[in-house]
Write a protein that holds these residues in place. Structure first.
Motif, short mmCIF file in Angstrom:
data_model
loop_
_atom_site.label_atom_id
_atom_site.label_comp_id
_atom_site.label_asym_id
_atom_site.label_seq_id
_atom_site.Cartn_x
_atom_site.Cartn_y
_atom_site.Cartn_z
N TYR A 133 39.36 -19.18 -38.85
CA TYR A 133 40.35 -18.47 -39.66
C TYR A 133 41.79 -18.78 -39.23
CZ TYR A 133 36.72 -15.47 -41.77
OH TYR A 133 35.65 -14.98 -42.47
N LEU A 134 42.70 -18.39 -40.09
CA LEU A 134 44.11 -18.77 -40.01
C LEU A 134 44.74 -18.60 -38.63
CD1 LEU A 134 46.62 -19.62 -41.70
CD2 LEU A 134 47.04 -17.18 -42.07
N TRP A 135 44.71 -17.40 -38.08
CA TRP A 135 45.47 -17.14 -36.87
C TRP A 135 44.80 -17.75 -35.63
CZ3 TRP A 135 49.86 -16.49 -38.75
CH2 TRP A 135 50.04 -15.75 -39.93
N LYS A 136 43.48 -17.92 -35.67
CA LYS A 136 42.80 -18.65 -34.60
C LYS A 136 43.19 -20.13 -34.67
CE LYS A 136 38.68 -15.70 -34.81
NZ LYS A 136 37.22 -15.71 -35.08
N ALA A 137 43.23 -20.66 -35.88
CA ALA A 137 43.56 -22.07 -36.06
C ALA A 137 44.99 -22.37 -35.61
CB ALA A 137 43.38 -22.45 -37.53
N GLU A 152 33.29 -10.38 -50.12
CA GLU A 152 33.58 -9.17 -50.88
C GLU A 152 35.05 -9.11 -51.27
OE1 GLU A 152 32.30 -5.67 -48.89
OE2 GLU A 152 30.21 -6.30 -48.75
N SER A 153 35.88 -9.76 -50.48
CA SER A 153 37.30 -9.81 -50.78
C SER A 153 37.89 -11.06 -50.14
CB SER A 153 38.03 -8.57 -50.26
OG SER A 153 37.82 -8.40 -48.87
N ILE A 154 39.08 -11.43 -50.60
CA ILE A 154 39.78 -12.61 -50.09
C ILE A 154 41.09 -12.16 -49.44
CG2 ILE A 154 41.05 -14.68 -50.79
CD1 ILE A 154 38.10 -15.16 -50.83
N TYR A 155 41.26 -12.54 -48.18
CA TYR A 155 42.47 -12.22 -47.40
C TYR A 155 43.42 -13.41 -47.47
CZ TYR A 155 45.09 -12.19 -42.92
OH TYR A 155 46.05 -12.28 -41.94
N ALA A 179 43.66 -1.47 -49.20
CA ALA A 179 44.42 -1.43 -47.94
C ALA A 179 43.48 -1.26 -46.75
CB ALA A 179 45.44 -0.30 -47.98
N LYS A 180 42.46 -0.42 -46.90
CA LYS A 180 41.48 -0.25 -45.82
C LYS A 180 40.70 -1.54 -45.58
CE LYS A 180 40.74 4.74 -46.36
NZ LYS A 180 39.76 5.80 -46.72
N ASP A 181 40.37 -2.20 -46.66
CA ASP A 181 39.67 -3.48 -46.55
C ASP A 181 40.57 -4.52 -45.87
OD1 ASP A 181 37.70 -5.37 -46.83
OD2 ASP A 181 38.07 -5.75 -48.95
N PHE A 182 41.85 -4.47 -46.20
CA PHE A 182 42.81 -5.40 -45.58
C PHE A 182 42.87 -5.18 -44.07
CE2 PHE A 182 46.99 -6.57 -44.03
CZ PHE A 182 47.09 -7.87 -44.50
N GLU A 183 42.82 -3.93 -43.63
CA GLU A 183 42.82 -3.65 -42.19
C GLU A 183 41.61 -4.28 -41.50
OE1 GLU A 183 44.51 0.25 -40.63
OE2 GLU A 183 43.79 0.84 -42.62
N ARG A 184 40.47 -4.24 -42.17
CA ARG A 184 39.28 -4.87 -41.61
C ARG A 184 39.46 -6.38 -41.49
NH1 ARG A 184 36.76 -0.62 -44.68
NH2 ARG A 184 36.64 -1.92 -46.55
N TRP A 185 40.09 -6.95 -42.47
CA TRP A 185 40.37 -8.38 -42.43
C TRP A 185 41.34 -8.71 -41.28
CZ3 TRP A 185 38.45 -12.78 -43.94
CH2 TRP A 185 37.65 -12.86 -45.09
N LYS A 217 41.54 -7.34 -38.41
CA LYS A 217 40.77 -7.38 -37.16
C LYS A 217 39.94 -8.66 -37.08
CE LYS A 217 40.46 -2.35 -36.69
NZ LYS A 217 39.55 -1.15 -36.71
N LYS A 218 39.33 -9.05 -38.19
CA LYS A 218 38.49 -10.25 -38.20
C LYS A 218 39.29 -11.52 -37.96
CE LYS A 218 36.38 -9.79 -42.21
NZ LYS A 218 35.44 -10.10 -43.33
N THR A 219 40.51 -11.56 -38.47
CA THR A 219 41.31 -12.78 -38.39
C THR A 219 42.28 -12.81 -37.22
OG1 THR A 219 43.00 -11.86 -39.87
CG2 THR A 219 41.20 -13.12 -40.90
N GLY A 220 42.39 -11.70 -36.50
CA GLY A 220 43.34 -11.64 -35.39
C GLY A 220 44.77 -11.49 -35.86
N ASP A 221 44.94 -10.88 -37.02
CA ASP A 221 46.28 -10.65 -37.59
C ASP A 221 46.88 -9.40 -36.93
OD1 ASP A 221 48.52 -10.23 -39.12
OD2 ASP A 221 47.45 -10.12 -41.05
#
Length: 436
Positions: free
Chosen positions: A85-89, A353-356, A411-417, A419-423
């Motif tokens: 993902y983006l921030w890891k890359a 389920e969604s695109i960040y 917005a709640k879904d975005f918060e989960r993203w 955490k997953k992406t390291g944002d």
């Protein structure tokens, strides 16, 4: 019973005969969905790319996750080659990689690897990960014209030369062809410009003359936005794409002549799109769909023909997809997902389920159920679109009473993203009305 056993043996012998499929990855630069004929906009002439689409599966909603650089191609290609993902890359360098790159993993699986064209990705250099390579071009050319000819032609001819040599071997190959086109400077022969008279250029409905979008930092034009200038850019862009398309046709023909076409996985894609005035943006550092999406087409053995997929995926899903298609295990550290289930028509359309989406610290977005929320933390502006009814993102529904409950869920879904992406961006502080 004997017939069945004989058929099984025949299939096994055939599989052993053809061996692993070759992989040809063709990537353009700055090419939006609007610049591919098969995607159905305007008068763009891409007969050879269209043939690939007719021979496989083409995705109309394939996204680049975002960028940390105004050269959006660097994040896009780094994520593509490394699968993270983006921030890891963004933390990748020559000595800090999450694992083997796509090229190295295919090489370890017995593939002969070759590269020609634009290199603009973090990590190891092409000469360190490919068996052989042709001309290696920078991310930004000063000119396409060289003593040996136009670089689009040079890259195409080098790819064909490799194919001719590969045909004499019994080794599967990975051929990565990275055209600079249609990236600036948009230089080609006059005959290609003549195909697109300026007065016949069709601009999307989201292109409006006047002020530039105040929320977007990187605009490659001066205010006010001029429709004549944007038509000129469309003309130049389309000319570059048609020139490149001719070389792609020559590459496809060389595969056929050498008997390699039927046993090859062929991917055509771009690293991201670009806005030519849509949404008040003349550039690519934005998360409006014209820039965030790009063509993604896959054909090969066992893949259905002429199938359009509208489910939302990432361009960077190609890394695990290619591994999956050749029967390789996908490493645990790979963040993106294999498209194989979708390609073989035995899965739901949406892998995600969604695109960040994210650009620097000044743009964030999420798409879910055809709704798109865009947040601009530095200006405090927000936008909300119904992409099914409004694909050009013209009608901002952010202030509609009916939107607020959906926005809060997203917005709640975005918060989960995050955490997953390291944002690590604190988005709540700027938009408490959505996150509290």
């Amino acid at each position: 019973m004997r017939f069945k056993i004989g058929l099984i043996l025949l299939v096994c012998c055939w599989n052993n005969l053809i061996g692993q499929p070759n992989i040809i990855l063709i990537e353009s630069d700055d090419q939006s969905n609007l610049a591919v004929g098969a995607y159905g906009f305007g008068t763009i002439k891409t007969p050879n790319i269209d043939k690939i689409a007719a021979s496989g599966v083409y995705f109309t909603n394939a996204y680049n996750m975002g960028c940390w650089s105004p050269a959006v191609c660097i994040p896009s290609r780094t994520m593509l080659l490394h699968g993270t993902y983006l921030w890891k890359a963004s933390k990748i360098n020559a000595s800090n990689v999450p694992g083997l790159s796509l090229t190295e993993r295919l090489k370890a699986s017995g593939y002969d690897t070759y590269f020609t064209g634009k290199w603009h990705a973090l990590g190891k250099k092409p000469k360190d990960i490919f068996d052989t390579h042709g001309t290696i071009l920078p991310g930004q050319l000063k000119t396409y014209n060289s003593p040996k000819g136009h670089y689009t032609d040079i890259v195409g001819k080098e790819a064909i030369s490799f194919i001719n040599k590969a045909a004499t071997k019994n080794t599967p190959f990975f051929l990565y062809i990275a055209f600079n086109a249609p990236h600036v400077p948009r230089q080609t022969e006059q005959k290609y410009y003549d195909l697109y008279p300026k007065d016949e250029i069709i601009l999307p409905p989201s292109v409006k003359a006047g002020e530039l979008n105040p929320n977007i930092k990187y605009n490659y034009t001066s205010a006010p936005l001029n429709l004549k200038t944007m038509k000129g850019r469309y003309q130049q862009n389309n000319a570059m794409v048609t020139h490149m398309d001719e070389q792609i046709g020559a590459i496809m023909e060389s595969l056929k002549i050498n008997g390699l076409y039927e046993n090859s996985i062929i991917v055509f894609m771009s690293d991201h799109g670009i806005n030519f005035g849509e949404n008040g943006v003349a550039g690519k550092v934005c998360i409006y769909d014209v820039s965030a999406k790009a063509p993604l087409i896959i054909m090969g053995p066992g893949i259905p023909k002429h199938v359009k997929k509208e489910g939302r995926v990432y361009l960077q899903d190609i890394y695990p997809t290619l591994l999956d298609l050749i029967g390789n295990k996908i490493p645990n550290y790979i963040d993106f997902k294999s498209l194989k289930p979708i390609l073989l028509n035995n899965s739901e359309e949406n892998l995600y389920e969604s695109i960040y989406l994210a650009m620097f610290n000044d743009q964030r977005g999420i798409i879910s159920d055809n709704k798109k929320l865009i947040l601009y933390p530095e200006t405090g502006v927000s936008e909300f679109y119904n992409l099914e009814e409004d694909p050009w993102e013209i009608n901002n529904l952010i202030n509609a009473k009916s939107s607020i409950s959906t926005i809060k869920k997203m917005a709640k879904d975005f918060e989960r993203w995050q955490k997953k992406t390291g944002d690590t961006l604190d988005i709540k502080e700027k938009f408490p009305e959505y996150f509290n």
